[in-house]
Design a protein around this motif. Structure first.
Motif, PDB file in Angstrom:
ATOM      1  N   ALA A   1     -23.757 -59.326 -49.237  1.00 29.38           N
ATOM      2  CA  ALA A   1     -22.466 -58.964 -49.824  1.00 29.38           C
ATOM      3  C   ALA A   1     -22.453 -59.248 -51.324  1.00 29.38           C
ATOM      4  CB  ALA A   1     -21.346 -59.739 -49.136  1.00 29.38           C
ATOM      5  N   VAL A   2     -21.572 -58.527 -52.005  1.00 24.29           N
ATOM      6  CA  VAL A   2     -21.397 -58.696 -53.448  1.00 24.29           C
ATOM      7  C   VAL A   2     -19.950 -59.103 -53.702  1.00 24.29           C
ATOM      8  CG1 VAL A   2     -21.440 -57.528 -55.685  1.00 24.29           C
ATOM      9  CG2 VAL A   2     -23.157 -56.974 -53.958  1.00 24.29           C
ATOM     10  N   ILE A   3     -19.773 -60.149 -54.518  1.00 23.20           N
ATOM     11  CA  ILE A   3     -18.444 -60.625 -54.882  1.00 23.20           C
ATOM     12  C   ILE A   3     -18.333 -60.527 -56.399  1.00 23.20           C
ATOM     13  CG2 ILE A   3     -16.853 -62.576 -54.880  1.00 23.20           C
ATOM     14  CD1 ILE A   3     -19.706 -62.565 -52.425  1.00 23.20           C
ATOM     15  N   ARG A   4     -17.258 -59.895 -56.883  1.00 21.51           N
ATOM     16  CA  ARG A   4     -17.077 -59.713 -58.328  1.00 21.51           C
ATOM     17  C   ARG A   4     -15.761 -60.328 -58.772  1.00 21.51           C
ATOM     18  NH1 ARG A   4     -18.021 -54.747 -56.082  1.00 21.51           N
ATOM     19  NH2 ARG A   4     -20.176 -54.064 -56.218  1.00 21.51           N
ATOM     20  N   TRP A   5     -15.810 -61.102 -59.845  1.00 22.26           N
ATOM     21  CA  TRP A   5     -14.613 -61.624 -60.505  1.00 22.26           C
ATOM     22  C   TRP A   5     -14.501 -60.860 -61.823  1.00 22.26           C
ATOM     23  CZ3 TRP A   5     -15.107 -67.684 -59.958  1.00 22.26           C
ATOM     24  CH2 TRP A   5     -14.861 -68.039 -58.630  1.00 22.26           C
ATOM     25  N   HIS A   6     -13.687 -59.841 -61.832  1.00 24.45           N
ATOM     26  CA  HIS A   6     -13.632 -58.926 -62.969  1.00 24.45           C
ATOM     27  C   HIS A   6     -13.067 -59.568 -64.235  1.00 24.45           C
ATOM     28  CE1 HIS A   6     -14.926 -55.275 -60.867  1.00 24.45           C
ATOM     29  NE2 HIS A   6     -14.423 -55.894 -59.809  1.00 24.45           N
ATOM     30  N   CYS A   7     -12.111 -60.474 -64.115  1.00 29.06           N
ATOM     31  CA  CYS A   7     -11.481 -61.057 -65.305  1.00 29.06           C
ATOM     32  C   CYS A   7     -12.456 -61.909 -66.118  1.00 29.06           C
ATOM     33  CB  CYS A   7     -10.259 -61.884 -64.910  1.00 29.06           C
ATOM     34  SG  CYS A   7      -8.970 -60.874 -64.150  1.00 29.06           S
TER      35      CYS A   7
ATOM     36  N   PHE B   1      -2.134 -70.152 -60.127  1.00 29.81           N
ATOM     37  CA  PHE B   1      -2.915 -68.957 -60.407  1.00 29.81           C
ATOM     38  C   PHE B   1      -2.590 -67.919 -59.343  1.00 29.81           C
ATOM     39  CE2 PHE B   1      -5.103 -72.857 -61.344  1.00 29.81           C
ATOM     40  CZ  PHE B   1      -5.447 -72.716 -62.678  1.00 29.81           C
ATOM     41  N   HIS B   2      -2.746 -66.667 -59.702  1.00 31.14           N
ATOM     42  CA  HIS B   2      -2.619 -65.577 -58.742  1.00 31.14           C
ATOM     43  C   HIS B   2      -3.956 -64.853 -58.642  1.00 31.14           C
ATOM     44  CE1 HIS B   2       1.743 -66.013 -58.528  1.00 31.14           C
ATOM     45  NE2 HIS B   2       1.639 -65.262 -57.442  1.00 31.14           N
ATOM     46  N   VAL B   3      -4.234 -64.381 -57.462  1.00 25.23           N
ATOM     47  CA  VAL B   3      -5.435 -63.599 -57.229  1.00 25.23           C
ATOM     48  C   VAL B   3      -5.062 -62.364 -56.423  1.00 25.23           C
ATOM     49  CG1 VAL B   3      -6.048 -64.889 -55.124  1.00 25.23           C
ATOM     50  CG2 VAL B   3      -7.826 -63.628 -56.371  1.00 25.23           C
ATOM     51  N   VAL B   4      -5.674 -61.254 -56.782  1.00 19.48           N
ATOM     52  CA  VAL B   4      -5.608 -60.047 -55.976  1.00 19.48           C
ATOM     53  C   VAL B   4      -7.044 -59.736 -55.587  1.00 19.48           C
ATOM     54  CG1 VAL B   4      -5.040 -57.596 -55.890  1.00 19.48           C
ATOM     55  CG2 VAL B   4      -3.557 -59.191 -57.141  1.00 19.48           C
ATOM     56  N   SER B   5      -7.271 -59.633 -54.282  1.00 22.53           N
ATOM     57  CA  SER B   5      -8.612 -59.396 -53.747  1.00 22.53           C
ATOM     58  C   SER B   5      -8.648 -58.057 -53.025  1.00 22.53           C
ATOM     59  CB  SER B   5      -8.994 -60.501 -52.748  1.00 22.53           C
ATOM     60  OG  SER B   5      -8.910 -61.771 -53.331  1.00 22.53           O
ATOM     61  N   PHE B   6      -9.633 -57.255 -53.371  1.00 16.69           N
ATOM     62  CA  PHE B   6      -9.922 -56.015 -52.664  1.00 16.69           C
ATOM     63  C   PHE B   6     -11.166 -56.288 -51.833  1.00 16.69           C
ATOM     64  CE2 PHE B   6      -7.422 -54.801 -56.258  1.00 16.69           C
ATOM     65  CZ  PHE B   6      -6.626 -53.766 -55.803  1.00 16.69           C
ATOM     66  N   ILE B   7     -11.004 -56.307 -50.529  1.00 14.64           N
ATOM     67  CA  ILE B   7     -12.067 -56.715 -49.615  1.00 14.64           C
ATOM     68  C   ILE B   7     -12.506 -55.501 -48.816  1.00 14.64           C
ATOM     69  CG2 ILE B   7     -12.624 -58.217 -47.672  1.00 14.64           C
ATOM     70  CD1 ILE B   7     -10.296 -60.061 -48.714  1.00 14.64           C
ATOM     71  N   ARG B   8     -13.781 -55.149 -48.912  1.00 16.74           N
ATOM     72  CA  ARG B   8     -14.350 -54.031 -48.157  1.00 16.74           C
ATOM     73  C   ARG B   8     -15.130 -54.602 -46.990  1.00 16.74           C
ATOM     74  NH1 ARG B   8     -15.430 -48.621 -49.937  1.00 16.74           N
ATOM     75  NH2 ARG B   8     -13.579 -49.253 -51.037  1.00 16.74           N
ATOM     76  N   LEU B   9     -14.746 -54.179 -45.775  1.00 18.23           N
ATOM     77  CA  LEU B   9     -15.353 -54.699 -44.552  1.00 18.23           C
ATOM     78  C   LEU B   9     -16.311 -53.682 -43.935  1.00 18.23           C
ATOM     79  CD1 LEU B   9     -12.125 -56.107 -42.874  1.00 18.23           C
ATOM     80  CD2 LEU B   9     -13.846 -57.418 -44.116  1.00 18.23           C
TER      81      LEU B   9
ATOM     82  N   ASN C   1      -6.022 -50.898 -45.107  1.00 14.33           N
ATOM     83  CA  ASN C   1      -6.191 -49.448 -45.084  1.00 14.33           C
ATOM     84  C   ASN C   1      -7.631 -49.160 -44.688  1.00 14.33           C
ATOM     85  OD1 ASN C   1      -6.023 -46.715 -45.392  1.00 14.33           O
ATOM     86  ND2 ASN C   1      -5.824 -46.754 -47.620  1.00 14.33           N
ATOM     87  N   GLY C   2      -7.828 -48.829 -43.423  1.00 13.22           N
ATOM     88  CA  GLY C   2      -9.180 -48.556 -42.943  1.00 13.22           C
ATOM     89  C   GLY C   2     -10.048 -49.795 -43.042  1.00 13.22           C
ATOM     90  N   ASP C   3     -11.147 -49.681 -43.777  1.00 12.68           N
ATOM     91  CA  ASP C   3     -12.079 -50.807 -43.924  1.00 12.68           C
ATOM     92  C   ASP C   3     -11.778 -51.672 -45.150  1.00 12.68           C
ATOM     93  OD1 ASP C   3     -12.874 -49.124 -45.962  1.00 12.68           O
ATOM     94  OD2 ASP C   3     -14.996 -49.136 -45.435  1.00 12.68           O
ATOM     95  N   THR C   4     -10.607 -51.489 -45.754  1.00 12.02           N
ATOM     96  CA  THR C   4     -10.240 -52.239 -46.952  1.00 12.02           C
ATOM     97  C   THR C   4      -9.012 -53.110 -46.693  1.00 12.02           C
ATOM     98  OG1 THR C   4     -11.125 -50.500 -48.381  1.00 12.02           O
ATOM     99  CG2 THR C   4      -9.590 -52.053 -49.388  1.00 12.02           C
ATOM    100  N   VAL C   5      -9.112 -54.372 -47.112  1.00 11.61           N
ATOM    101  CA  VAL C   5      -7.988 -55.300 -47.052  1.00 11.61           C
ATOM    102  C   VAL C   5      -7.655 -55.685 -48.490  1.00 11.61           C
ATOM    103  CG1 VAL C   5      -7.182 -57.571 -46.275  1.00 11.61           C
ATOM    104  CG2 VAL C   5      -8.717 -56.233 -44.821  1.00 11.61           C
ATOM    105  N   ILE C   6      -6.383 -55.604 -48.849  1.00 14.07           N
ATOM    106  CA  ILE C   6      -5.935 -56.027 -50.174  1.00 14.07           C
ATOM    107  C   ILE C   6      -5.062 -57.250 -49.962  1.00 14.07           C
ATOM    108  CG2 ILE C   6      -4.680 -55.394 -52.269  1.00 14.07           C
ATOM    109  CD1 ILE C   6      -5.213 -52.419 -51.354  1.00 14.07           C
ATOM    110  N   LEU C   7      -5.429 -58.336 -50.606  1.00 16.83           N
ATOM    111  CA  LEU C   7      -4.716 -59.602 -50.461  1.00 16.83           C
ATOM    112  C   LEU C   7      -4.218 -60.060 -51.822  1.00 16.83           C
ATOM    113  CD1 LEU C   7      -5.826 -62.700 -48.487  1.00 16.83           C
ATOM    114  CD2 LEU C   7      -5.296 -62.932 -50.895  1.00 16.83           C
TER     115      LEU C   7
END
Length: 131
Positions: free
Chosen positions: A26-32, A82-90, A63-69
């Protein structure tokens, strides 16, 4: 995948359980902060982050294979948050990709406060919404 259990294992910095949520490559990215991690690196950076943490999930959309938290994280003394928005692809119930956007919570900038518009979403140092 149980998103509530995943969140609790992140907040509690559970080094033993976290890898099981991810595909091996898996790949995890912290864009900020322009960082990309392997699962091993992500577990290390999450679990070695100083202090003990609390947090709450504010919203989950699937939404399908994607979870947004969307979540809020703060040290136990609530000295910051702090706030985090995570786009998780399963894939097969495990995380294949996770793109996260982290932000420090704080006051609106002075130029906007001078406009005297808007109101707080929540009272300072609380999880309650403002009236």
């Amino acid at each position: 995948m149980n998103i509530q259990a995943f969140w609790q294992d992140i907040i509690s910095q559970n080094r033993e359980k976290l890898p099981a949520y991810f595909h091996e490559n898996a790949v995890i990215r912290w864009h900020c902060s322009n960082e990309q991690f392997t699962v091993k690196e992500y577990v290390r950076v999450n679990c070695d982050y100083p202090s003990d943490w609390l947090g709450e999930i504010e919203r989950v959309e699937e939404n399908g294979d994607t979870v947004i938290l969307a979540g809020r994280v703060f040290p136990v003394d609530r000295s910051s948050s702090f706030h985090v928005v995570s786009f998780i692809r399963l894939t097969g119930g495990k995380i294949r990709e996770m793109d996260e956007y982290w932000a420090d919570d704080g006051e609106a900038p002075e130029w906007r406060r001078q406009m005297k518009i808007g109101r707080p979403i929540r009272e300072k140092n609380s999880g309650e919404q403002a009236p």
